[in-house]
Design a protein around this motif. Sequence first.
Motif, PDB file in Angstrom:
ATOM      1  N   ILE A   1       6.675  -3.943  -8.534  1.00 37.57           N
ATOM      2  CA  ILE A   1       6.443  -3.040  -7.407  1.00 37.57           C
ATOM      3  C   ILE A   1       7.771  -2.564  -6.834  1.00 37.57           C
ATOM      4  O   ILE A   1       7.957  -1.373  -6.595  1.00 37.57           O
ATOM      5  N   ALA A   2       8.682  -3.496  -6.622  1.00 37.86           N
ATOM      6  CA  ALA A   2       9.997  -3.141  -6.066  1.00 37.86           C
ATOM      7  C   ALA A   2      10.700  -2.131  -6.960  1.00 37.86           C
ATOM      8  O   ALA A   2      11.262  -1.143  -6.471  1.00 37.86           O
ATOM      9  N   ASP A   3      10.630  -2.336  -8.259  1.00 40.35           N
ATOM     10  CA  ASP A   3      11.313  -1.445  -9.188  1.00 40.35           C
ATOM     11  C   ASP A   3      10.695  -0.053  -9.182  1.00 40.35           C
ATOM     12  O   ASP A   3      11.405   0.944  -9.108  1.00 40.35           O
ATOM     13  N   VAL A   4       9.377   0.025  -9.236  1.00 44.80           N
ATOM     14  CA  VAL A   4       8.730   1.337  -9.344  1.00 44.80           C
ATOM     15  C   VAL A   4       8.819   2.129  -8.035  1.00 44.80           C
ATOM     16  O   VAL A   4       8.920   3.346  -8.045  1.00 44.80           O
ATOM     17  N   ILE A   5       8.846   1.433  -6.904  1.00 43.17           N
ATOM     18  CA  ILE A   5       8.954   2.116  -5.613  1.00 43.17           C
ATOM     19  C   ILE A   5      10.419   2.354  -5.238  1.00 43.17           C
ATOM     20  O   ILE A   5      10.732   3.295  -4.520  1.00 43.17           O
ATOM     21  N   GLY A   6      11.286   1.491  -5.734  1.00 43.91           N
ATOM     22  CA  GLY A   6      12.706   1.645  -5.434  1.00 43.91           C
ATOM     23  C   GLY A   6      13.138   0.928  -4.173  1.00 43.91           C
ATOM     24  O   GLY A   6      13.947   1.439  -3.401  1.00 43.91           O
ATOM     25  N   ILE A   7      12.576  -0.268  -3.943  1.00 46.65           N
ATOM     26  CA  ILE A   7      12.955  -1.070  -2.784  1.00 46.65           C
ATOM     27  C   ILE A   7      13.292  -2.480  -3.250  1.00 46.65           C
ATOM     28  O   ILE A   7      13.100  -2.819  -4.415  1.00 46.65           O
ATOM     29  N   GLN A   8      13.768  -3.322  -2.333  1.00 44.40           N
ATOM     30  CA  GLN A   8      14.113  -4.705  -2.643  1.00 44.40           C
ATOM     31  C   GLN A   8      12.850  -5.560  -2.780  1.00 44.40           C
ATOM     32  O   GLN A   8      11.844  -5.316  -2.108  1.00 44.40           O
ATOM     33  N   VAL A   9      12.925  -6.576  -3.616  1.00 44.91           N
ATOM     34  CA  VAL A   9      11.796  -7.495  -3.806  1.00 44.91           C
ATOM     35  C   VAL A   9      11.436  -8.172  -2.489  1.00 44.91           C
ATOM     36  O   VAL A   9      10.256  -8.368  -2.180  1.00 44.91           O
ATOM     37  N   THR A  10      12.439  -8.521  -1.681  1.00 50.46           N
ATOM     38  CA  THR A  10      12.150  -9.171  -0.397  1.00 50.46           C
ATOM     39  C   THR A  10      11.349  -8.246   0.519  1.00 50.46           C
ATOM     40  O   THR A  10      10.511  -8.713   1.288  1.00 50.46           O
ATOM     41  N   SER A  11      11.569  -6.943   0.420  1.00 53.77           N
ATOM     42  CA  SER A  11      10.797  -5.984   1.222  1.00 53.77           C
ATOM     43  C   SER A  11       9.341  -5.951   0.774  1.00 53.77           C
ATOM     44  O   SER A  11       8.431  -5.835   1.598  1.00 53.77           O
ATOM     45  N   VAL A  12       9.122  -6.065  -0.523  1.00 50.03           N
ATOM     46  CA  VAL A  12       7.749  -6.113  -1.051  1.00 50.03           C
ATOM     47  C   VAL A  12       7.050  -7.357  -0.522  1.00 50.03           C
ATOM     48  O   VAL A  12       5.918  -7.297  -0.016  1.00 50.03           O
ATOM     49  N   ARG A  13       7.720  -8.486  -0.606  1.00 51.56           N
ATOM     50  CA  ARG A  13       7.119  -9.752  -0.152  1.00 51.56           C
ATOM     51  C   ARG A  13       6.835  -9.723   1.344  1.00 51.56           C
ATOM     52  O   ARG A  13       5.791 -10.184   1.800  1.00 51.56           O
ATOM     53  N   TRP A  14       7.760  -9.173   2.114  1.00 50.68           N
ATOM     54  CA  TRP A  14       7.562  -9.071   3.562  1.00 50.68           C
ATOM     55  C   TRP A  14       6.353  -8.187   3.857  1.00 50.68           C
ATOM     56  O   TRP A  14       5.513  -8.529   4.694  1.00 50.68           O
TER      57      TRP A  14
END
Length: 184
Positions: free
Chosen positions: A155-168
């Motif tokens: 998800i982080a890769d396809v959206i272009g954000i950090q993994v920690t942001s996805v988890r948050w």
Amino acid sequence: MNRLTSGVGPADQERVDARTDRDLWLSEDRDDAPAFGTLFDRHHQAVHLYCFRLTGSWTVAEELLTETFLQAWRRRTELTPADASALPVLLHLATVRVQRRRRMVPTQRSASARSAPRDGEDVMRGVLRRIAHVKGRHREILELHAFGGLSDEEIADVIGIQVTSVRWSLDRTRGPLEEPVISA
């Protein structure tokens, strides 16, 4: 075998099928219809189910499936799967298509969306009502995770954000939900 790959001989078909999604997507000839047909064969069921889960309508999901793969074909030179699978890119494209439909004026929505419910549509529409309060990027992340089965990293890769942001975002979104959105 679909009509895109029907002109490929058995030996060529084995060569195409042995390549990863990324290899198929990045084939030397970006107009390689048989390679793209193989991507469709590999992922159309997952994308179709994902579109159903986003809309609660099998008919609309079929329309979105077509739109998603058409968009992927048109943007094949500017999009590149980050890893061996093209599924995260395809699900992201489907999410964008659904978001555009949600912004449409209700009277402009597809007439097929108002047809009689088919298998599971009532249940899925109930799920969608439960998450209707989730908006924007948080909803996209929740949908890619819960409905698309993508990992936090994908998800982080396809959206272009950090993994920690996805988890948050997932923690923040799932908190108010009293029971699971969907069952496995």
